[in-house]
Design a protein around this motif. Structure first.
Motif, PDB file in Angstrom:
ATOM      1  N   THR A   1      47.209  31.846  60.875  1.00 12.91           N
ATOM      2  CA  THR A   1      46.882  33.193  60.395  1.00 12.91           C
ATOM      3  C   THR A   1      46.514  33.219  58.915  1.00 12.91           C
ATOM      4  O   THR A   1      46.587  34.272  58.276  1.00 12.91           O
ATOM      5  N   GLY A   2      46.150  32.063  58.381  1.00 12.10           N
ATOM      6  CA  GLY A   2      45.726  32.032  56.974  1.00 12.10           C
ATOM      7  C   GLY A   2      46.844  32.327  55.999  1.00 12.10           C
ATOM      8  O   GLY A   2      46.599  32.783  54.884  1.00 12.10           O
ATOM      9  N   GLY A   3      48.074  32.089  56.409  1.00 10.61           N
ATOM     10  CA  GLY A   3      49.193  32.282  55.486  1.00 10.61           C
ATOM     11  C   GLY A   3      49.668  33.716  55.383  1.00 10.61           C
ATOM     12  O   GLY A   3      50.382  34.061  54.446  1.00 10.61           O
ATOM     13  N   VAL A   4      49.269  34.556  56.340  1.00  7.54           N
ATOM     14  CA  VAL A   4      49.761  35.943  56.367  1.00  7.54           C
ATOM     15  C   VAL A   4      50.565  36.099  57.657  1.00  7.54           C
ATOM     16  O   VAL A   4      50.047  35.839  58.746  1.00  7.54           O
ATOM     17  N   CYS A   5      51.825  36.521  57.548  1.00  5.62           N
ATOM     18  CA  CYS A   5      52.688  36.533  58.736  1.00  5.62           C
ATOM     19  C   CYS A   5      52.584  37.846  59.510  1.00  5.62           C
ATOM     20  O   CYS A   5      52.971  38.899  59.005  1.00  5.62           O
ATOM     21  N   PRO A   6      52.116  37.792  60.758  1.00  2.00           N
ATOM     22  CA  PRO A   6      52.053  39.010  61.556  1.00  2.00           C
ATOM     23  C   PRO A   6      53.418  39.418  62.116  1.00  2.00           C
ATOM     24  O   PRO A   6      53.596  40.560  62.530  1.00  2.00           O
ATOM     25  N   ILE A   7      54.376  38.498  62.107  1.00  2.43           N
ATOM     26  CA  ILE A   7      55.717  38.853  62.595  1.00  2.43           C
ATOM     27  C   ILE A   7      56.421  39.719  61.544  1.00  2.43           C
ATOM     28  O   ILE A   7      57.020  40.744  61.863  1.00  2.43           O
TER      29      ILE A   7
ATOM     30  N   PRO B   1      50.208  54.800  55.287  1.00  5.85           N
ATOM     31  CA  PRO B   1      48.974  54.370  54.608  1.00  5.85           C
ATOM     32  C   PRO B   1      49.218  53.426  53.435  1.00  5.85           C
ATOM     33  O   PRO B   1      48.280  52.807  52.938  1.00  5.85           O
ATOM     34  N   GLU B   2      50.468  53.308  52.984  1.00  8.39           N
ATOM     35  CA  GLU B   2      50.748  52.387  51.886  1.00  8.39           C
ATOM     36  C   GLU B   2      51.023  50.963  52.378  1.00  8.39           C
ATOM     37  O   GLU B   2      51.152  50.038  51.586  1.00  8.39           O
ATOM     38  N   VAL B   3      51.140  50.824  53.720  1.00  7.09           N
ATOM     39  CA  VAL B   3      51.391  49.496  54.282  1.00  7.09           C
ATOM     40  C   VAL B   3      50.056  48.875  54.677  1.00  7.09           C
ATOM     41  O   VAL B   3      49.276  49.484  55.414  1.00  7.09           O
ATOM     42  N   SER B   4      49.814  47.670  54.165  1.00  4.84           N
ATOM     43  CA  SER B   4      48.574  46.987  54.524  1.00  4.84           C
ATOM     44  C   SER B   4      48.636  46.538  55.977  1.00  4.84           C
ATOM     45  O   SER B   4      49.692  46.155  56.475  1.00  4.84           O
ATOM     46  N   CYS B   5      47.486  46.577  56.659  1.00  2.92           N
ATOM     47  CA  CYS B   5      47.413  46.041  58.023  1.00  2.92           C
ATOM     48  C   CYS B   5      47.417  44.514  57.910  1.00  2.92           C
ATOM     49  O   CYS B   5      46.503  43.923  57.318  1.00  2.92           O
ATOM     50  N   ALA B   6      48.448  43.891  58.477  1.00  5.18           N
ATOM     51  CA  ALA B   6      48.564  42.432  58.376  1.00  5.18           C
ATOM     52  C   ALA B   6      47.358  41.756  59.016  1.00  5.18           C
ATOM     53  O   ALA B   6      46.851  40.745  58.509  1.00  5.18           O
ATOM     54  N   TRP B   7      46.876  42.317  60.130  1.00  5.65           N
ATOM     55  CA  TRP B   7      45.762  41.673  60.809  1.00  5.65           C
ATOM     56  C   TRP B   7      44.450  41.841  60.050  1.00  5.65           C
ATOM     57  O   TRP B   7      43.572  41.001  60.146  1.00  5.65           O
ATOM     58  N   GLN B   8      44.318  42.918  59.298  1.00  4.53           N
ATOM     59  CA  GLN B   8      43.154  43.039  58.417  1.00  4.53           C
ATOM     60  C   GLN B   8      43.227  41.958  57.331  1.00  4.53           C
ATOM     61  O   GLN B   8      42.231  41.311  57.015  1.00  4.53           O
ATOM     62  N   LEU B   9      44.442  41.746  56.793  1.00  5.43           N
ATOM     63  CA  LEU B   9      44.631  40.711  55.779  1.00  5.43           C
ATOM     64  C   LEU B   9      44.310  39.335  56.357  1.00  5.43           C
ATOM     65  O   LEU B   9      43.687  38.503  55.699  1.00  5.43           O
ATOM     66  N   ILE B  10      44.753  39.114  57.604  1.00 10.29           N
ATOM     67  CA  ILE B  10      44.499  37.824  58.261  1.00 10.29           C
ATOM     68  C   ILE B  10      42.990  37.642  58.445  1.00 10.29           C
ATOM     69  O   ILE B  10      42.427  36.580  58.141  1.00 10.29           O
ATOM     70  N   TYR B  11      42.323  38.693  58.928  1.00 12.38           N
ATOM     71  CA  TYR B  11      40.876  38.628  59.160  1.00 12.38           C
ATOM     72  C   TYR B  11      40.132  38.343  57.850  1.00 12.38           C
ATOM     73  O   TYR B  11      39.258  37.464  57.788  1.00 12.38           O
ATOM     74  N   ASP B  12      40.529  39.070  56.798  1.00  8.77           N
ATOM     75  CA  ASP B  12      39.872  38.884  55.496  1.00  8.77           C
ATOM     76  C   ASP B  12      40.091  37.465  54.972  1.00  8.77           C
ATOM     77  O   ASP B  12      39.176  36.838  54.434  1.00  8.77           O
ATOM     78  N   ARG B  13      41.302  36.980  55.129  1.00 11.10           N
ATOM     79  CA  ARG B  13      41.649  35.651  54.619  1.00 11.10           C
ATOM     80  C   ARG B  13      40.869  34.559  55.365  1.00 11.10           C
ATOM     81  O   ARG B  13      40.328  33.645  54.753  1.00 11.10           O
ATOM     82  N   LEU B  14      40.824  34.686  56.707  1.00 14.23           N
ATOM     83  CA  LEU B  14      40.124  33.673  57.489  1.00 14.23           C
ATOM     84  C   LEU B  14      38.613  33.743  57.231  1.00 14.23           C
ATOM     85  O   LEU B  14      37.933  32.712  57.218  1.00 14.23           O
ATOM     86  N   THR B  15      38.091  34.935  57.019  1.00 15.27           N
ATOM     87  CA  THR B  15      36.673  35.085  56.676  1.00 15.27           C
ATOM     88  C   THR B  15      36.385  34.363  55.362  1.00 15.27           C
ATOM     89  O   THR B  15      35.433  33.596  55.244  1.00 15.27           O
TER      90      THR B  15
ATOM     91  N   LEU C   1      37.075  31.805  60.651  1.00 14.41           N
ATOM     92  CA  LEU C   1      37.229  32.944  61.548  1.00 14.41           C
ATOM     93  C   LEU C   1      37.338  32.523  63.018  1.00 14.41           C
ATOM     94  O   LEU C   1      37.909  33.252  63.838  1.00 14.41           O
ATOM     95  N   GLU C   2      36.810  31.327  63.334  1.00 14.32           N
ATOM     96  CA  GLU C   2      36.858  30.871  64.727  1.00 14.32           C
ATOM     97  C   GLU C   2      38.300  30.707  65.226  1.00 14.32           C
ATOM     98  O   GLU C   2      38.548  30.728  66.430  1.00 14.32           O
ATOM     99  N   VAL C   3      39.251  30.574  64.299  1.00 11.88           N
ATOM    100  CA  VAL C   3      40.664  30.444  64.700  1.00 11.88           C
ATOM    101  C   VAL C   3      41.091  31.646  65.539  1.00 11.88           C
ATOM    102  O   VAL C   3      41.885  31.532  66.465  1.00 11.88           O
ATOM    103  N   LEU C   4      40.509  32.806  65.219  1.00 15.48           N
ATOM    104  CA  LEU C   4      40.906  34.031  65.917  1.00 15.48           C
ATOM    105  C   LEU C   4      40.373  34.087  67.352  1.00 15.48           C
ATOM    106  O   LEU C   4      40.812  34.936  68.136  1.00 15.48           O
ATOM    107  N   MET C   5      39.437  33.207  67.689  1.00 17.91           N
ATOM    108  CA  MET C   5      38.888  33.225  69.050  1.00 17.91           C
ATOM    109  C   MET C   5      39.902  32.696  70.063  1.00 17.91           C
ATOM    110  O   MET C   5      39.777  32.932  71.253  1.00 17.91           O
TER     111      MET C   5
END
Lengths: 236, 69
Positions: free
Chosen positions: A143-149, A173-187, A192-196
């Motif tokens: 996850t690019g070093g961002v923990c979704p757990i 709204p003050e909490v960042s979406c972890a998966w957005q962070l993961i997507y941005d980091r992998l991009t 990004l292919e890791v997410l496939m």
């Protein structure tokens, strides 16, 4: 680090009940660096309790001590005499420190002065955020070093969900979406292919869902005759 | 009211050596009087003042604390 906060003074006073001699025990590790239970906070707590006692008409003798780590027997041995001389031990350690004191000094009455919150880091001075849930099966490599757990409110393994709005979580709204962070980091890293790869349902037994956890490292254990010589418990 | 004992609060004044403490020093040089119930503590800077100093002052009997700098 483990991040904790001081309990309200009224709650601490109730926990101390009618104790006349109190030992406030700080910890020189995690709770020192999050300004909750180091030697400075121990001195402040001692001062508050002495003054509160006078104002309530119930003066207490309050002693103060800070050990390097409350969660290791060796550091607790050094305060055995002080623990044995009081009615109540008020721990300003994390929940582990409180339990270590209670386990190491079975004759002592140990109460917590802090609420242990999470494992996290300081984002800036005075601001701490959760980063690890201790789930026992680290997937940060996917996850690019961002923990979704720890950082996704739903602990999703294949996110984001429909509640991700402009990079923020629907719960706040003050909490960042972890998966957005993961997507941005992998991009950013061109991975990004890791997410496939769809992550299958997780075996949560490695987390607390399997009950209390223990690690045994046979390569580090001492021979049985040495173990017998180690004092695991000491009368307070 | 006249038979009531007068209350004279004990004040601990934490003063920065570069301004407030120097001012108090000057006041002394000019023979100005201030109440003996004010106890001046010189600090290298009021930024040095910690909550612990304030608590200790109250714990040791101060009725009020002033940070001057």
């Amino acid at each position: 680090m483990i991040v904790a906060e001081t309990k309200p003074l009224d709650e601490i006073k109730a926990l101390l009940s009618d104790a006349e001699k109190v030992l406030v025990v700080g910890c020189g590790t995690c709770v020192t660096v999050c300004f909750a239970g180091g030697s400075r906070e121990v001195a402040i707590m001692g001062s508050l309790l002495r003054m509160a006692g006078r104002m309530d008409g119930h003066e207490r003798q309050v002693e103060e001590v800070t050990v390097q780590r409350q969660c290791e027997w060796e550091y607790l041995d050094a305060i055995a005499e002080q623990v044995g001389a009081v009615d109540v031990v008020l721990s300003l350690g994390c929940g582990i420190g409180v339990q270590a004191l209670a386990e190491h000094f079975p004759n002592a009455w140990v109460v917590p002065g802090l609420n242990t919150k999470f494992m996290g880091l300081p984002l800036e001075q005075g601001v701490w955020a959760e980063r690890c849930a201790g789930c026992g099966d680290c997937l940060l490599g996917l996850t690019g070093g961002v923990c979704p757990i720890a950082r996704c409110s739903k602990q999703l393994l294949n996110g984001p969900c429909g509640g991700s709005i402009d990079g923020h979580c629907e719960i706040n709204p003050e909490v960042s979406c972890a998966w957005q962070l993961i997507y941005d980091r992998l991009t950013e890293k061109g991975k990004l292919e890791v997410l496939m790869e769809i992550q299958p349902p997780r075996d949560w037994r490695t987390a607390r869902h399997g009950g209390p956890r223990t690690i045994v490292r046979e390569d580090l254990r001492l021979p049985e005759d040495h173990q017998a010589g180690q004092s695991m418990k000491q009368e307070a | 009211m006249s038979d009531q004992p007068s209350f004279e609060p004990q004040i601990v004044a934490f003063c920065c050596r570069h301004c407030a403490y120097t001012a108090a020093d000057l006041a002394g040089g000019l023979r100005f009087q201030y109440p003996t119930s004010i106890k001046v503590v010189e600090l290298p800077c009021t930024g040095r003042l910690d909550v612990l100093h304030v608590l200790r002052a109250f714990e040791d009997g101060a009725d009020g604390v002033i940070a001057a700098g």
